[in-house]
Design a protein around this motif. Structure first.
Motif, PDB file in Angstrom:
ATOM      1  N   ARG A 201       0.805  -1.215   0.000  1.00  0.00           N
ATOM      2  CA  ARG A 201       0.000   0.000   0.000  1.00  0.00           C
ATOM      3  C   ARG A 201       0.841   1.270   0.000  1.00  0.00           C
ATOM      4  NH1 ARG A 201      -4.895  -1.300   4.355  1.00  0.00           N
ATOM      5  NH2 ARG A 201      -5.693  -3.156   3.273  1.00  0.00           N
ATOM      6  N   SER A 202       2.125   1.158   0.308  1.00  0.00           N
ATOM      7  CA  SER A 202       2.975   2.342   0.384  1.00  0.00           C
ATOM      8  C   SER A 202       4.329   2.032  -0.223  1.00  0.00           C
ATOM      9  CB  SER A 202       3.149   2.786   1.848  1.00  0.00           C
ATOM     10  OG  SER A 202       3.817   1.782   2.599  1.00  0.00           O
ATOM     11  N   PHE A 203       5.089   3.099  -0.438  1.00  0.00           N
ATOM     12  CA  PHE A 203       6.433   2.917  -0.991  1.00  0.00           C
ATOM     13  C   PHE A 203       7.327   2.157  -0.023  1.00  0.00           C
ATOM     14  CE2 PHE A 203      10.808   4.568  -1.137  1.00  0.00           C
ATOM     15  CZ  PHE A 203      11.173   4.102  -2.389  1.00  0.00           C
ATOM     16  N   LYS A 204       7.210   2.439   1.268  1.00  0.00           N
ATOM     17  CA  LYS A 204       8.029   1.741   2.246  1.00  0.00           C
ATOM     18  C   LYS A 204       7.720   0.253   2.247  1.00  0.00           C
ATOM     19  CE  LYS A 204       9.244   1.644   7.155  1.00  0.00           C
ATOM     20  NZ  LYS A 204       9.001   2.259   8.482  1.00  0.00           N
ATOM     21  N   GLY A 205       6.426  -0.074   2.211  1.00  0.00           N
ATOM     22  CA  GLY A 205       6.050  -1.483   2.166  1.00  0.00           C
ATOM     23  C   GLY A 205       6.524  -2.159   0.895  1.00  0.00           C
ATOM     24  N   ALA A 206       6.441  -1.446  -0.237  1.00  0.00           N
ATOM     25  CA  ALA A 206       6.899  -2.019  -1.501  1.00  0.00           C
ATOM     26  C   ALA A 206       8.402  -2.248  -1.478  1.00  0.00           C
ATOM     27  CB  ALA A 206       6.511  -1.099  -2.654  1.00  0.00           C
ATOM     28  N   ALA A 207       9.165  -1.297  -0.908  1.00  0.00           N
ATOM     29  CA  ALA A 207      10.615  -1.458  -0.828  1.00  0.00           C
ATOM     30  C   ALA A 207      10.987  -2.631   0.074  1.00  0.00           C
ATOM     31  CB  ALA A 207      11.247  -0.162  -0.316  1.00  0.00           C
TER      32      ALA A 207
END
Length: 674
Positions: A201-207
């Motif tokens: 859901r977020s860039f941090k989670g995707a990274a």
């Protein structure tokens, strides 16, 4: 020379194994092929030539360039003269490239020669065009020099040459298969990574998901993702060789944003700082970095990967901490022409082929996968930013198209400043002088005490805000003492008249005059008392509203002569009284227009026109101000005397530069005047 009849011999099997072994690239295979051709044909020498693509398109061939000579070492630039002396080999390579077939030439002629009595021979073998260019790619030719042989020997040699040269097609098939397998593996890995990014859901989670997936799929000990600070990464401007820094301000660098199996990343840790230094080392070189770097291959005299072997690895060596078993690879993450991030992978393994290690093929796999994943990750990063930041990023991108991709923000600022300066210098706008104002009634009467006295009673309904009519009783003073004094004065008049008459009968003229004088004095006093008694009834001088004065609580109190009691004014005619600074008064003229707004209703503007300017300035808070009276064109029922507000007087149209610099220019004129 190996005979065709002995194809099952160990020597021939060694040749087959040598040509069937996968090669690092096309150049390595061609060098190997030239060596094998020289060996199996017992040639005096074999030379690999490169003929540019224009040579095979009809017409004269290009100048062949020697790449390798067997049995000598590869031909360097300063050694090219040794092979250029063999004119027959060069001419044979050019004609073979044009004809695209195996040709036999005499060493002293350009024609095909099969006469055993005419000396040595040169056999030119055109190799299938290599690389992605296909038919338009560069041509390679192998020329072999032989001593004089019979026609039968030459025929057998040609058969062996054509058989060996056919392994080029096997190499091409192996290369295509390897590229297909590599692309398939990269596509499969990228598909899994993109699926994980889409589920976040977020860039941090995707990274985090990206790092964990790579660590699990590639058996890495640690995977870290760094993102380039600033709205853009670094991009290379095609055709100019220049670079631009996407971060228009501030220092460009890489910030570690995610690490495998790490939820909370503390960037103050020494390990994280070393990771960021390694990422910046990869970012600065704009190419993958592998540590330890691949060594040169002694068997073929070439490196596994020239760029990887020559990359700077100081920060990666420091990250490894001197552990010889650690393998570190960093690959730039590209989105189009921009580098938006760096991915660093760490693993252990004594051999590059172990699963825990990372070799050249692994770097290529990760780089191919990241080329597909990076645009998705950049889009997720863009979606997570605040709307103003995204708007600024979009502005920079649009501006880069108009003013160039380097220093876009400064260029846009310069363009905006130039446009603003041109607008300010050319466009004229209405200029208004602003001044504080107070609302006052046009007609106002002050009702004061006519003589010293005591308040006897107040008129009915007389209080502030009450409407009164002219002649209406406001206050009545006590006249008891005045009435008694009036009676006394009247008695004195009668007595003086009697004394004067008696003196005339007795012919006493002097006494009669004195009595008349006392009578006149008594009459004057009586007239004064009668006037005061008449004025004891204080009446409203005009029709209007009592705007000041409270009398009810002063009934029975003593009042002094001239003491103000009431202020009466009609409220249907309100004027504006503005206090204009002496630096602005010259721009205001009688009859000028403007607008006024009060603090009570600042949203409502009322037009006005200047009636007169009081010529005498008054000091106010250390500055002179002139009183300007203006009449409003219309009023509202809620307007009251004493209300404050702001008035703006129209002074014509002027440019913005004139408006902004007027006070500065006037001040400088006073300072510099002499």
């Amino acid at each position: 020379m190996i005979e065709l009849q002995s194809l099952r011999s160990p020597a021939w099997r060694q040749v087959v194994r040598e040509l069937s072994r996968p090669a690092q690239d096309d150049r390595a295979f061609l060098i190997r092929l030239a060596s094998v051709l020289g060996q199996v044909t017992s040639a005096r020498s074999a030379t690999l030539w490169l003929v540019e693509s224009g040579a095979a398109e009809g017409g004269d061939a290009g100048e062949p360039r020697p790449l390798y000579r067997w049995p000598q070492a590869p031909v360097a630039e300063n050694d090219a003269g040794a092979i250029e002396e063999a004119r027959a080999g060069r001419e044979s390579a050019r004609h073979a490239a044009l004809g695209d077939e195996v040709r036999v030439f005499g060493e002293d002629t350009r024609d095909g020669m099969y006469d055993a009595e005419r000396g040595g021979y040169v056999i030119a073998v055109p190799i299938a065009r290599m690389g992605e260019g296909g038919a338009s790619g560069p041509a390679f030719v192998v020329t072999m020099a032989f001593e004089a042989r019979s026609r039968q020997a030459i025929g057998a040699t040609l058969a062996i040459i054509e058989l060996v040269a056919g392994y080029v097609h096997q190499h091409a098939a192996q290369q295509r298969l390897a590229r297909t397998a590599q692309a398939s593996a990269a596509l499969d890995l990228a598909a899994r990574l993109i699926a994980g990014i889409n589920e976040s859901r977020s860039f941090k989670g995707a990274a985090m998901r990206l790092c964990n997936e790579l660590a699990r799929n590639l058996s890495m000990d640690r995977v870290a993702l760094g993102w380039v600070r600033g709205p853009h990464g670094r991009s290379e401007m095609r055709g100019s060789g220049r670079q631009m820094d996407g971060a228009e301000s501030g220092e460009t660098g890489v910030r570690c944003v995610a690490m495998s199996d790490t939820e909370h990343l503390d960037r103050r840790m020494a390990m994280v700082q070393k990771l960021e230094h390694a990422m910046e080392e990869c970012f600065d070189q704009e190419q993958p970095v592998l540590f330890p770097p691949p060594a040169a291959r002694a068997d073929e005299g070439e490196a596994e990967d020239v760029l990887l072997s020559q990359a700077i690895v100081h920060a990666h060596r420091e990250l490894s901490g001197g552990d010889a078993s650690v393998r570190i690879a960093s690959v730039p993450m590209r989105a189009g022409d921009e580098i938006v991030g760096v991915l660093t992978l760490e693993g252990r393994g004594q051999d590059r082929g172990e699963s825990g290690g990372m070799g050249v093929r692994g770097v290529e796999l990760v780089q191919a996968a990241m080329d597909l994943v990076s645009p998705m990750l950049r889009l997720r990063r863009s979606d997570d930013r605040a709307l103003p930041v995204r708007a600024w990023d979009a502005t920079l991108k649009g501006g880069a198209w108009a003013v160039g991709p380097k220093h876009t923000a400064w260029k846009l600022g310069g363009v905006a400043a130039a446009c603003a300066l041109g607008f300010a210098a050319l466009v004229k706008v209405p200029y208004r002088i602003e001044a504080p104002v107070e609302l006052r009634p046009r007609t106002e009467r002050v009702v004061s005490v006519p003589f010293d006295g005591i308040v006897r009673e107040a008129g009915a309904g007389v209080e502030p805000g009450a409407k009164v009519e002219a002649g209406q009783l406001l206050v009545r003073l006590d006249t008891s003492e005045l009435e008694l004094s009036l009676l006394e004065a009247k008695g004195a008049i009668l007595q003086a008249d009697k004394q004067a008459d008696e003196a005339l009968r007795q012919s006493k003229q002097a006494e009669a005059q004195q009595a008349r004088a006392r009578g006149d004095q008594a009459r004057a006093r009586a007239a004064l008392l009668e006037d005061r008694i008449a004025r004891s009834r204080i009446l409203a001088p005009i029709d209007g509203t009592i705007i000041a004065g409270e009398i009810k609580d002063r009934v029975g109190a003593t009042l002094k002569l001239g003491e103000p009691l009431f202020r009466v004014a009609p409220l249907d005619d309100i004027i504006v009284v503005a206090r204009v600074s002496d630096s602005d008064i010259a721009m205001i003229e009688a009859g000028g227009s403007g607008e006024v707004a009060t603090k009570a209703h600042p949203g409502r503007k009322f037009p006005m026109h200047v009636e007169r300017i009081v010529p005498l300035a008054q000091a106010e808070e250390g500055a002179n101000a002139f009183e300007v009276r203006a009449a409003m064109e219309g009023s509202a029922a809620w307007m009251r005397p004493g209300m404050e507000g702001v008035a703006k007087f129209d002074t014509g149209k002027r440019t913005l530069i004139e408006i902004g610099s007027r006070r500065i220019v006037d001040t400088l004129r006073l300072w510099l005047w002499w």
